[in-house]
Design an enzyme around this catalytic site. Sequence first.
Site, PDB file in Angstrom:
ATOM      1  N   GLU A 182       0.827  -1.215   0.000  1.00 54.09           N
ATOM      2  CA  GLU A 182       0.000   0.000   0.000  1.00 54.09           C
ATOM      3  C   GLU A 182       0.857   1.258   0.000  1.00 54.09           C
ATOM      4  O   GLU A 182       0.633   2.175   0.798  1.00 54.09           O
ATOM      5  CB  GLU A 182      -0.942  -0.001   1.213  1.00 54.09           C
ATOM      6  CG  GLU A 182      -1.934  -1.148   1.194  1.00 54.09           C
ATOM      7  CD  GLU A 182      -3.067  -0.989   2.196  1.00 54.09           C
ATOM      8  OE1 GLU A 182      -2.857  -0.326   3.227  1.00 54.09           O
ATOM      9  OE2 GLU A 182      -4.157  -1.537   1.942  1.00 54.09           O
ATOM     10  N   GLU A 251      -6.597  -7.888  -0.900  1.00 51.55           N
ATOM     11  CA  GLU A 251      -7.139  -7.957   0.459  1.00 51.55           C
ATOM     12  C   GLU A 251      -8.642  -7.702   0.431  1.00 51.55           C
ATOM     13  O   GLU A 251      -9.073  -6.552   0.364  1.00 51.55           O
ATOM     14  CB  GLU A 251      -6.477  -6.921   1.388  1.00 51.55           C
ATOM     15  CG  GLU A 251      -5.040  -7.234   1.724  1.00 51.55           C
ATOM     16  CD  GLU A 251      -4.409  -6.206   2.677  1.00 51.55           C
ATOM     17  OE1 GLU A 251      -5.140  -5.583   3.464  1.00 51.55           O
ATOM     18  OE2 GLU A 251      -3.181  -6.039   2.616  1.00 51.55           O
TER      19      GLU A 251
HETATM   20  C1  GAL Z   1      -4.357  -3.010   5.007  1.00 45.29           C
HETATM   21  C2  GAL Z   1      -2.939  -3.515   5.157  1.00 45.29           C
HETATM   22  C3  GAL Z   1      -2.916  -4.825   5.923  1.00 45.29           C
HETATM   23  C4  GAL Z   1      -3.732  -4.696   7.178  1.00 45.29           C
HETATM   24  C5  GAL Z   1      -5.128  -4.227   6.842  1.00 45.29           C
HETATM   25  C6  GAL Z   1      -6.021  -4.019   8.035  1.00 45.29           C
HETATM   26  O1  GAL Z   1      -4.403  -1.700   4.617  1.00 45.29           O
HETATM   27  O2  GAL Z   1      -2.363  -3.703   3.898  1.00 45.29           O
HETATM   28  O3  GAL Z   1      -1.598  -5.170   6.207  1.00 45.29           O
HETATM   29  O4  GAL Z   1      -3.112  -3.797   8.016  1.00 45.29           O
HETATM   30  O5  GAL Z   1      -5.067  -2.990   6.217  1.00 45.29           O
HETATM   31  O6  GAL Z   1      -6.189  -5.197   8.700  1.00 45.29           O
END
Ligand code: GAL
Length: 832
Positions: A182, A251
């Site tokens: 990110e 994600e």
């Molecule tokens: C995303 C990040 C992950 C984790 C997630 C929240 O933005 O890439 O590593 O932190 O948020 O659980």
Amino acid sequence: MDLQRSSIRFLLVFLFSWLPLATCSVSYDHRAIIVNGQRRILISGSIHYPRSSPEMWPDLIQKAKDGGLDVIQTYVFWNGHEPSPGMYYFEGRYDLVRFIKLVKQAGLYAHLRIGPYVCAEWNFGGFPVWLKYIPGISFRTNNAPFKAAMAGFTKKIVDMMKAEGLFESQGGPIILSQIENEYGPMEYEIGAPGRAYTEWAANMAVGLGTGVPWVMCKQDDAPDPIINTCNGFYCDYFSPDKPYKPKMWTEAWTGWFTEFGGPVPHRPVEDLAFSVARFIQKGGAFINYYMYHGGTNFGRTAGGPFIATSYDYDAPLDEYGLLRQPKWGHLKDLHRAIKMCEPALVSGDPIVASLGHYQQSHVFKSKSGACAAFLANYDSNSFAKVAFEGMHYNLPPWSISILPDCKNTGFNTARVGVQTTRMIMTPVRSNGFSWVSYNEETASYNDDLTALARLLEQINVTRDTTDYLWYMTDVTIDPNEEFLRNGKYPVLSVLSAGHALHVFINSQLSGTVYGSLENPKLTFTGNVNLRAGRNKISLLSIAVGLPNVGPHFETWNAGVLGPVMLNGLNEGRRDLSWQRWSYKIGLKGEALRLHSLSGSSSVEWFEGSLVAQKQPLTWYKTTFNRPDGEDALALDMGSMGKGQVWINDQSIGRYWPAYKAYGSCGDCSYRGTFNEKKCQTNCGESSQRWYHVPRSWLKPTGNLLVVFEELGGNPTGISLVRRTVGSVCADVSEWQPTLENWQTKTYGRPKAHLSCATGQKISSIKFASFGTPQGVCGNFWEGSCHAHKSYDAFEKNCIGQQWCSVTIAPEVFGGDPCPNIMKKLSVEAICS
Ligand code: GAL
């Protein structure tokens, strides 16, 4: 002769020109990830290896496979692997090679997100703390010392994977990697140096020649050939920066993390499935559930600050590795439906048509005749009746129906056909542990080498080897002070950058304050009981995980930075900030390693009636035998305040049941746009009461359990509990779509399936109603329409069985109780 030679040369040139391609076994195009020539829509799930025990890994991976996953995704945790510069650790929970090999053994692929910045609610975002102290370093920007360290670790991991033959190009399971995490938003903020760093990171990664593609998530300008990907609760709106890159969702948040002080977040599976179907219908080629199994932040690995020890995440596999139902099963059904559509999906872009104001169809067709359709109803309030290709379909609000043959509904995201499982925690032994105690010493000012006329930043002093740092000073009170006569004690105020603070005056705990994830800073203000002459002021400052996210989080401070003031003296105000302070890193009990077998026998513990009760800064110890069976285990720490807990030398993590969840909880509907605050539970209760004890950490007898309590909890309330299935429910519409019998095209009636855990049996039917029952699993009640024989079939088929199924049809329940009304069946069965 010449001809022969030239044809041999031609053959060689031909062969060599193919070699690079032959070794490049993973590639991509606009519509698919291509693995060994096969164009795939891939379903992936995050399981972070250090968040569970290696003994749990095979089962977790198998359950992921059974849930319809193709890929396991994990970050690589730099600070776990390189605790001090050049000293590497790849054992136990950090045995990355073993984890990846298990993924391969299960026949799955791996996505290795090396980072090495990972965020992940992990201490310091995965960076080793020593990195901060490299001269001239600046994290995650165009900075030579940082780039050298990052390149070094990335290469170390890639070389290790290559040496074990783990990339797909070598016949291994790793089909994708990730560099950075990110970084896009950060680059936007810092401008040119950020852009240069992105270019550098991309070149560095690609230069490592893994033979498999790299991704950069949330990086809209990812340099070719790196694929930029999306993270979020929804990603259907996302398109990669170039038309020849696939649309990937690295994600898909299955829930959210818990913080100490916050409620427990949940994400309804109907909405999660809706978001995934929405992504796939808009041409998605890869989706990864973050997390598929969240696990536990053992030891001091939780980031934050204030990230809880449980990293359950409301994931399809719960913290203990058990199926979370209906989440796991409903997603499994979704994956099956998507897989049936795969030949059509990889063939090209969908044809999109409107079916109504808030309704759309997305149709995929292949040249060989495969056809798959997605019928979407974005209306979050109402059902929609739509016509598609001459047939009628009823779409629940906020849902997508998947028609793997463009005709029959195989799956609808809002119609959950699988059971709900209610888990319970039951104490293993009723009379509890028998404890001995040891009082931690309250440190006091010492005019030694550590003493300085200023306040120091905590992490610079501890280098994060411990949560604890003592700040100590003396205050001399003149016998003529007014307050000694009128009893109006002076007010001490202490400003700290975080995260928690215990204030001791002459070794007596005078108060505790703590911050929160949103605002780690804190101020202690309180009347202090000072006496004439010398007074000892000892401040125990506590870090609760280092930050893992935010602009330049590595520069965030912790500890008592001041000012420290005493108000209400004859002189008015005395500024203590600039007087001499001495420092002590960590606790005496930590130095003595009281949590270890050898260390714990090095001191005298109080026994029997002398055991300290409700005293701050106290160590407790006991031993216990491993409970029989295979049930997952946890410690109920509900009676305790704040501290840490160890079993057989291994840290279970920080506990903090005294920190109650602040926020809004209540009914929540799956309909409408989700955010992490929408569906919360536990308000007003401990953010975290139970702490996972991996079974593999236990010996049959004599397990050493050590607790360090900061506030003064009651250890007699601690118990070891089993996590088991309490009851199972089905809540199924008579129109539930089903993929059963899909091949034979004999579309039967839906069934209610109920299944207790292995070794359990259904002992009673708590509730059953075919008609218009209301409520949720655990709290169903009859509606105005109820078939009077609703219980019969379940009592007959299910009692005494581990699992059973009952067809949902009026005749099974003694006839239709209300013709022309949409009915469903709700049932709850007790497992024991
Ligand atoms: C995303 C990040 C992950 C984790 C997630 C929240 O933005 O890439 O590593 O932190 O948020 O659980």
